[in-house]
Design an enzyme around this catalytic site. Sequence first.
Site, PDB file in Angstrom:
ATOM      1  N   CYS A  77       0.840  -1.197   0.000  1.00  0.00           N
ATOM      2  CA  CYS A  77       0.000   0.000   0.000  1.00  0.00           C
ATOM      3  C   CYS A  77       0.879   1.253   0.000  1.00  0.00           C
ATOM      4  O   CYS A  77       1.843   1.331   0.750  1.00  0.00           O
ATOM      5  CB  CYS A  77      -0.963   0.090   1.181  1.00  0.00           C
ATOM      6  SG  CYS A  77      -2.178  -1.223   1.219  1.00  0.00           S
ATOM      7  N   ARG A 122       4.265  -0.646  -4.584  1.00  0.00           N
ATOM      8  CA  ARG A 122       3.903  -1.128  -3.252  1.00  0.00           C
ATOM      9  C   ARG A 122       2.603  -1.924  -3.239  1.00  0.00           C
ATOM     10  O   ARG A 122       2.272  -2.552  -2.240  1.00  0.00           O
ATOM     11  CB  ARG A 122       3.757   0.062  -2.292  1.00  0.00           C
ATOM     12  CG  ARG A 122       5.009   0.884  -2.162  1.00  0.00           C
ATOM     13  CD  ARG A 122       4.739   2.110  -1.343  1.00  0.00           C
ATOM     14  NE  ARG A 122       4.681   1.795   0.059  1.00  0.00           N
ATOM     15  CZ  ARG A 122       5.697   1.898   0.890  1.00  0.00           C
ATOM     16  NH1 ARG A 122       6.853   2.325   0.460  1.00  0.00           N
ATOM     17  NH2 ARG A 122       5.567   1.593   2.155  1.00  0.00           N
ATOM     18  N   TRP A 162      -2.469  -2.915  -1.642  1.00  0.00           N
ATOM     19  CA  TRP A 162      -2.144  -4.344  -1.644  1.00  0.00           C
ATOM     20  C   TRP A 162      -3.069  -4.940  -0.590  1.00  0.00           C
ATOM     21  O   TRP A 162      -2.921  -4.664   0.597  1.00  0.00           O
ATOM     22  CB  TRP A 162      -0.680  -4.567  -1.296  1.00  0.00           C
ATOM     23  CG  TRP A 162      -0.265  -6.004  -1.429  1.00  0.00           C
ATOM     24  CD1 TRP A 162       0.116  -6.632  -2.580  1.00  0.00           C
ATOM     25  CD2 TRP A 162      -0.201  -6.988  -0.395  1.00  0.00           C
ATOM     26  NE1 TRP A 162       0.414  -7.950  -2.323  1.00  0.00           N
ATOM     27  CE2 TRP A 162       0.230  -8.207  -0.987  1.00  0.00           C
ATOM     28  CE3 TRP A 162      -0.460  -6.986   0.971  1.00  0.00           C
ATOM     29  CZ2 TRP A 162       0.408  -9.387  -0.269  1.00  0.00           C
ATOM     30  CZ3 TRP A 162      -0.285  -8.166   1.689  1.00  0.00           C
ATOM     31  CH2 TRP A 162       0.147  -9.345   1.066  1.00  0.00           C
ATOM     32  N   ASN A 221      -1.807   2.540   5.228  1.00  0.00           N
ATOM     33  CA  ASN A 221      -0.880   1.458   4.880  1.00  0.00           C
ATOM     34  C   ASN A 221      -0.566   0.728   6.175  1.00  0.00           C
ATOM     35  O   ASN A 221      -0.138   1.355   7.141  1.00  0.00           O
ATOM     36  CB  ASN A 221       0.402   2.060   4.277  1.00  0.00           C
ATOM     37  CG  ASN A 221       1.511   1.030   4.151  1.00  0.00           C
ATOM     38  OD1 ASN A 221       1.243  -0.159   3.961  1.00  0.00           O
ATOM     39  ND2 ASN A 221       2.744   1.480   4.257  1.00  0.00           N
ATOM     40  N   GLY A 222      -0.782  -0.596   6.184  1.00  0.00           N
ATOM     41  CA  GLY A 222      -0.494  -1.358   7.402  1.00  0.00           C
ATOM     42  C   GLY A 222      -1.697  -2.185   7.819  1.00  0.00           C
ATOM     43  O   GLY A 222      -2.580  -2.454   7.009  1.00  0.00           O
ATOM     44  N   GLU A 277      17.257 -18.881  -4.708  1.00  0.00           N
ATOM     45  CA  GLU A 277      16.909 -17.544  -5.206  1.00  0.00           C
ATOM     46  C   GLU A 277      16.444 -17.625  -6.670  1.00  0.00           C
ATOM     47  O   GLU A 277      15.488 -16.956  -7.067  1.00  0.00           O
ATOM     48  CB  GLU A 277      18.116 -16.603  -5.051  1.00  0.00           C
ATOM     49  CG  GLU A 277      18.054 -15.283  -5.793  1.00  0.00           C
ATOM     50  CD  GLU A 277      16.920 -14.359  -5.354  1.00  0.00           C
ATOM     51  OE1 GLU A 277      16.203 -14.679  -4.401  1.00  0.00           O
ATOM     52  OE2 GLU A 277      16.748 -13.319  -6.012  1.00  0.00           O
ATOM     53  N   LYS A 325      12.849 -16.353  -7.944  1.00  0.00           N
ATOM     54  CA  LYS A 325      12.706 -15.324  -8.971  1.00  0.00           C
ATOM     55  C   LYS A 325      11.788 -15.821 -10.083  1.00  0.00           C
ATOM     56  O   LYS A 325      10.899 -15.116 -10.545  1.00  0.00           O
ATOM     57  CB  LYS A 325      14.091 -15.011  -9.523  1.00  0.00           C
ATOM     58  CG  LYS A 325      14.359 -13.605  -9.910  1.00  0.00           C
ATOM     59  CD  LYS A 325      14.849 -12.707  -8.819  1.00  0.00           C
ATOM     60  CE  LYS A 325      13.929 -12.618  -7.625  1.00  0.00           C
ATOM     61  NZ  LYS A 325      14.494 -11.870  -6.540  1.00  0.00           N
ATOM     62  N   GLU A 363       8.038 -16.174  -8.919  1.00  0.00           N
ATOM     63  CA  GLU A 363       7.291 -14.958  -8.601  1.00  0.00           C
ATOM     64  C   GLU A 363       6.925 -14.126  -9.827  1.00  0.00           C
ATOM     65  O   GLU A 363       5.921 -13.426  -9.797  1.00  0.00           O
ATOM     66  CB  GLU A 363       7.996 -14.106  -7.531  1.00  0.00           C
ATOM     67  CG  GLU A 363       9.271 -13.431  -7.945  1.00  0.00           C
ATOM     68  CD  GLU A 363       9.861 -12.589  -6.810  1.00  0.00           C
ATOM     69  OE1 GLU A 363      11.087 -12.480  -6.739  1.00  0.00           O
ATOM     70  OE2 GLU A 363       9.094 -12.031  -6.004  1.00  0.00           O
ATOM     71  N   HIS A 414      17.171 -37.976  -2.005  1.00  0.00           N
ATOM     72  CA  HIS A 414      16.468 -38.313  -0.764  1.00  0.00           C
ATOM     73  C   HIS A 414      14.975 -38.014  -0.874  1.00  0.00           C
ATOM     74  O   HIS A 414      14.294 -37.854   0.132  1.00  0.00           O
ATOM     75  CB  HIS A 414      17.093 -37.559   0.414  1.00  0.00           C
ATOM     76  CG  HIS A 414      18.529 -37.930   0.623  1.00  0.00           C
ATOM     77  ND1 HIS A 414      18.921 -39.156   1.115  1.00  0.00           N
ATOM     78  CD2 HIS A 414      19.674 -37.263   0.332  1.00  0.00           C
ATOM     79  CE1 HIS A 414      20.243 -39.217   1.153  1.00  0.00           C
ATOM     80  NE2 HIS A 414      20.726 -38.072   0.672  1.00  0.00           N
ATOM     81  N   LYS A 474       6.086  -4.718  -3.262  1.00  0.00           N
ATOM     82  CA  LYS A 474       7.523  -4.559  -3.048  1.00  0.00           C
ATOM     83  C   LYS A 474       7.926  -4.539  -1.579  1.00  0.00           C
ATOM     84  O   LYS A 474       8.838  -5.227  -1.175  1.00  0.00           O
ATOM     85  CB  LYS A 474       7.964  -3.264  -3.729  1.00  0.00           C
ATOM     86  CG  LYS A 474       9.441  -2.998  -3.643  1.00  0.00           C
ATOM     87  CD  LYS A 474      10.189  -3.711  -4.729  1.00  0.00           C
ATOM     88  CE  LYS A 474      11.672  -3.595  -4.592  1.00  0.00           C
ATOM     89  NZ  LYS A 474      12.332  -4.788  -5.121  1.00  0.00           N
TER      90      LYS A 474
END
Length: 607
Positions: free
Chosen positions: A2, A27, A74, A98-99, A479, A483, A486, A502, A602
């Site tokens: 947000c 965001r 978001w 935001n939050g 990573e 990447k 996402e 295994h 983000k």
Amino acid sequence: MCGIVGILGGHEVAPILVEALKRLEYRGYDSAGIATVHDGVLERRRAVGKLVNLSDLLVHDPLQGKSGIGHTRWATHGAPSIDNAHPHRAGPVSVVHNGIIENFRELREELAAAGIQFVTETDTETVALLTQLYIEKGAQPVEAARKTLSRLDGAFALAFLFEGEEDLIVAARKGSPLAIGHGDGEMFVGSDAIALGPLTDRITYLEEGDSAVLTRTSLEIRNEAGEIANREMQTIRLDQTRVDKGGHKHFMAKEIAEQPTVIGEAIRHYLDNTGASVVLPDPGLDFTQIDRLTMVACGTAYYACFTAKYWFEQLAGIPVEVDVASEFRYREPPISKGTVALFVSQSGETADTLAALRYCEGKADKIVSVVNVPESSIARESDLVLPILAGTEIGVASTKAFTCQLTVLLMIALKAAAERGTMTAQEVADKLSALRMLPGVMNAALERESTLQAVSHNLSEARDILFLGRGVMYPLALEGALKLKEISYIHAEAYASGELKHGPIALVDEHVPVVVLAPRDSLFDKTISNMQEVMARNGKVLLITDAEGASQGGDGVWDTVVMPVVDPVLSPILYSIPAQLLAYHTAVAKGTDVDQPRNLAKSVTVE
Ligand code: F6R
């Protein structure tokens, strides 16, 4: 997570609010909205989806006024819908947030008991309704907002706009960042300085628990105790707030390409004049006194920590614990004396990482942070701040921040090795000399882009992809898989090469590409044996290695990408480039939204 903005301006504010929201869209992009006051009348417009939908709406249904607030969302509480989009309104009050308001259920019950109806599923609506209630009971807007703020638990950045008040915004921060911008006869508020970049370079950051009353010509800040607080005004370098793609199709492409430059800057920043040793900013760290390093982060930053664990342990002989912040903080691990707690975060605002840092306060000998935003909460609450100097990163998938984090962490590990005597001065100087060459080698790696693009075209057909790596390449495999998933939405998993047999090898068949990250290092032969096990089960191997590795291990593989040769300690930094480019071009081939992948945002300022 947000973005919020508020403007008390000298011009029609709607287009300026939208422009500022565009700079905050990284965001969150589930919905967007603005509210203005014009001739005393409070009105709002909201649209689901990206900001462009709000811009379109405003063409057909414009909003007038020189005072306003805006939001890009978001979603946390309630699906992305018009009703749940901010700004929320209750009578004469409009709010952007935001939050997360953690006690919103209790507040909702209290409001419901007073006969108040809800029209949204959000936590934010309670803020607007509570403020309205206080106004109806006789409070003035500022007082009503303050009373409301005193009732809220959780993490928030809030901006309030009121009907009949064309020269007033109330703003507050607790857990989520908020910047106040000073103009000439104008005043602004935004989630970050980037949002306000074109409007002003004069910024005051609110501190934890602060609330602020803004008019066009005045700013009054109070701390959590309600006392007047003096907060310094800073002049921000304009290049730090520039947001453009520099001729690239996506921010992610630009940020991948920028890596040799920003890494070069990070290296120069931490090298002394001789180039043979590393200098840390004050107050520094005495590595001879460190018994243990606890490294905590989330997502990509966590993989940077995981990589650095190999370096700190192998080069400097320091035992390292790494953990994801969301697990660490609730596990309540004992922190013994002699422990340094190190937090890595691009944004410096990740809620879980910040909470983990606070858990370590008073327990660890020192709190160190490796951040990209030096004004961030994590930086401000650390004893030692080590900036990564990656510049603004806009693409939601982190790229240059990751490689800059690795670079800085490696330099700290080398400094630790020098101080602890686990490496000689000459050995450290040799590694640093190789590191100075790295930007040039990375440029050569970027030249493999067309090969990686062609391979990615084939990868884009896959439903599942596996990544393998051994030793220090294992975190990079993790990573690489993150990447890819996402931004391309292809299911990808990473395993330590030796772990495959295994269990996970059951996943391998002729439809599953397996990306093997294997420079010709001391573990190469072992990785190649694991790769053979995959090929014996018809797995399609994409081998990313150097020329020697390709000639020794390339037989029978599906495809090979040949990387420049580099000192093995630097492999995870260099091999980040093919991992990132594979993800990028696979996503482009699939036609997904590279810079704003679905469901992501983000800066994750909620738990
Ligand atoms: C993935 C990504 C995220 C972040 C994570 C932590 O590409 O960007 O996994 O790394 O959300 O964010 P920061 O580094 O801001 O704490």
